[in-house]
Design an enzyme around this catalytic site. Sequence first.
Site, mmCIF file in Angstrom:
data_model
loop_
_atom_site.group_PDB
_atom_site.id
_atom_site.type_symbol
_atom_site.label_atom_id
_atom_site.label_comp_id
_atom_site.label_asym_id
_atom_site.label_seq_id
_atom_site.Cartn_x
_atom_site.Cartn_y
_atom_site.Cartn_z
ATOM 1 N N SER A 4 -14.742 26.667 -26.839
ATOM 2 C CA SER A 4 -14.884 25.419 -27.580
ATOM 3 C C SER A 4 -13.829 25.386 -28.677
ATOM 4 O O SER A 4 -13.466 26.422 -29.226
ATOM 5 C CB SER A 4 -16.282 25.358 -28.191
ATOM 6 N N GLU A 14 -19.409 22.605 -14.167
ATOM 7 C CA GLU A 14 -19.771 21.266 -14.639
ATOM 8 C C GLU A 14 -18.857 20.203 -14.056
ATOM 9 O O GLU A 14 -19.290 19.119 -13.660
ATOM 10 C CB GLU A 14 -19.692 21.213 -16.172
ATOM 11 N N SER A 17 0.824 -1.216 0.000
ATOM 12 C CA SER A 17 0.000 0.000 0.000
ATOM 13 C C SER A 17 0.858 1.266 0.000
ATOM 14 O O SER A 17 0.338 2.375 0.104
ATOM 15 C CB SER A 17 -0.930 0.006 1.221
ATOM 16 N N GLN A 58 -7.354 -2.242 4.321
ATOM 17 C CA GLN A 58 -6.340 -1.422 3.648
ATOM 18 C C GLN A 58 -6.963 -0.635 2.490
ATOM 19 O O GLN A 58 -6.424 0.391 2.070
ATOM 20 C CB GLN A 58 -5.211 -2.338 3.139
ATOM 21 N N ASN A 82 -18.116 28.315 -22.002
ATOM 22 C CA ASN A 82 -18.751 27.230 -21.243
ATOM 23 C C ASN A 82 -18.432 27.301 -19.750
ATOM 24 O O ASN A 82 -17.305 27.592 -19.372
ATOM 25 C CB ASN A 82 -18.257 25.881 -21.780
ATOM 26 N N HIS A 128 -40.259 23.222 -9.018
ATOM 27 C CA HIS A 128 -40.346 22.428 -10.257
ATOM 28 C C HIS A 128 -39.634 23.133 -11.414
ATOM 29 O O HIS A 128 -39.991 22.931 -12.575
ATOM 30 C CB HIS A 128 -41.803 22.152 -10.652
ATOM 31 N N LYS A 137 -18.609 30.008 -28.222
ATOM 32 C CA LYS A 137 -18.917 29.368 -26.943
ATOM 33 C C LYS A 137 -18.113 29.896 -25.763
ATOM 34 O O LYS A 137 -16.933 30.195 -25.876
ATOM 35 C CB LYS A 137 -18.682 27.838 -27.038
ATOM 36 N N LYS A 180 -8.044 3.491 2.379
ATOM 37 C CA LYS A 180 -7.258 4.727 2.159
ATOM 38 C C LYS A 180 -7.494 5.389 0.818
ATOM 39 O O LYS A 180 -7.747 6.594 0.760
ATOM 40 C CB LYS A 180 -5.772 4.429 2.376
HETATM 41 N N1 ARG Z 1 -1.151 -1.381 5.334
HETATM 42 C C1 ARG Z 1 -2.041 -1.958 6.285
HETATM 43 C C2 ARG Z 1 -3.407 -1.295 6.162
HETATM 44 O O1 ARG Z 1 -3.475 -0.279 5.610
HETATM 45 C C3 ARG Z 1 -1.529 -1.793 7.660
HETATM 46 C C4 ARG Z 1 -2.062 -2.788 8.647
HETATM 47 C C5 ARG Z 1 -1.562 -4.124 8.299
HETATM 48 N N2 ARG Z 1 -1.872 -5.092 9.282
HETATM 49 C C6 ARG Z 1 -1.833 -6.391 9.010
HETATM 50 N N3 ARG Z 1 -2.125 -7.191 9.956
HETATM 51 N N4 ARG Z 1 -1.573 -6.831 7.824
HETATM 52 O O2 ARG Z 1 -4.401 -1.791 6.624
#
Ligand code: ARG
Length: 455
Positions: A276, A289, A22, A321, A284, A155, A282, A324
């Site tokens: 455009s 948007e 990650s 994970q 825009n 409306h 144009k 994120k």
């Molecule tokens: N990169 C992991 C996450 O974002 C960290 C936690 C990992 N924990 C584990 N037991 N593999 O969740």
Amino acid sequence: MKLWGGRFTANTDKAVDDFHSSIRFDSRMYRQDIAGSIAHAEMLGRIGVIPAAEAELICSTLKEILSDIENGKVQFEVEAEDIHMNIEKILIERIGDIGKKLHTGRSRNDQVALDLRMYLKDETSEIRAMLLELLDVLLDISEKNKDTIMPGYTHLQRAQPITLAHHMMAYFQMFRRDVGRLDDCRARMDVMPLGSGALAGTTYPLDRSFVAEKLGFSAITENSLDGVSDRDFAIELASCLSIVMMHLSRFCEELILWSSAEFSFIEMDDAYSTGSSIMPQKKNPDVAELIRGKTGRVYGSLVALLTMMKSLPLAYNKDMQEDKEAIFDAVDTVKACLPVFAKMLSTMKIKKENMYRAASGGFTNATDVADYLVKKGVPFRSAHEIVGKMVLYCIDNNKALDELTMEEFKAFSPKIEDDIYRAISLESCVSGRKLPGGPAPESVRASIENAKKVR
Ligand code: ARG
């Protein structure tokens, strides 16, 4: 060798390293990770789980690593999986066995929960500040347009006359509630999970409150299983952000409509519109948007988070994970939209005459003609019917209600007198609606004053 490699006899497949790493997206939490580790190490030193001098060395080395990262001197590795292990690995490379003591009484499960809470607390504060800027722009436009009459719609049909200030202050209320929602959300985020360990806490006598205070948290989590597996705070933030985007998208939709030749209520500043490549005429409203379009990705993040957490057994699971990228994208998107939106709004040109003209058409004062008759003793339902007939007559004769002659008025009701003209002028229609919360300039002035207090 992996930091957790003791139990293994073979290496992970390269493809698996790539797959479950990650670092590509969690490296942005390096500051929080290091701050958390420094607080943890300092606490380990204070309670005597590691010698104070070693704790100091760990902390000073972590600070060096932080500055090296900020100066672009550190290359993170996919093999080290995530930001937590990347930083720990660098620490160990620099100070050897002493660095290996940092992770005492800690798990990546409580570490990642900590980092994410810290990261999102900061982002929530930044977004809050951006919303306040937008509120200021709305107040400013409202102050200047308490008498700018425009049609109010239901409306998307012209309904009753209001003012631009009233319309803008409606959005003020929405975004002000968004600020309140972020504050509530942040308060629930503001709880320190370290000490939860992998799931069942730890046997070391950690001083959790010390760590919480050091890191600026108001409280510590009450249950270790919950501490490592709660992602409500991220879902709640995504939900608040979705509502912010929903509000922005409504506003953008209106600005797009208002920019059209058909409405022509506003004109975007050149700096906030584009042309455009084929049609030379144009101009825009792309910015509006694009913000409207980006609403979808924030909703998408919310649904991704809810679905990722759905049915997960306690406590941590690797599924988590996936939190994120979703929440980071939602945060990034809102942070990209809010400032540009506020700027676009503050620079747009307001075409007051066109707003007034639109309010004069569409029989927006029909309710007021009925109310006039009620004041002269006609029951409301009968008045409604009489005015309905007047409107039909006006449509056939291509007139507005206030363009009818006294003779024509009398044909509909003998109760109508000369004072009708004043009673149904757009100005009277607006200024008569002076209940608290209404569009009358005096009511809007009061609501602006209240708004400044909560702002
Ligand atoms: N990169 C992991 C996450 O974002 C960290 C936690 C990992 N924990 C584990 N037991 N593999 O969740």
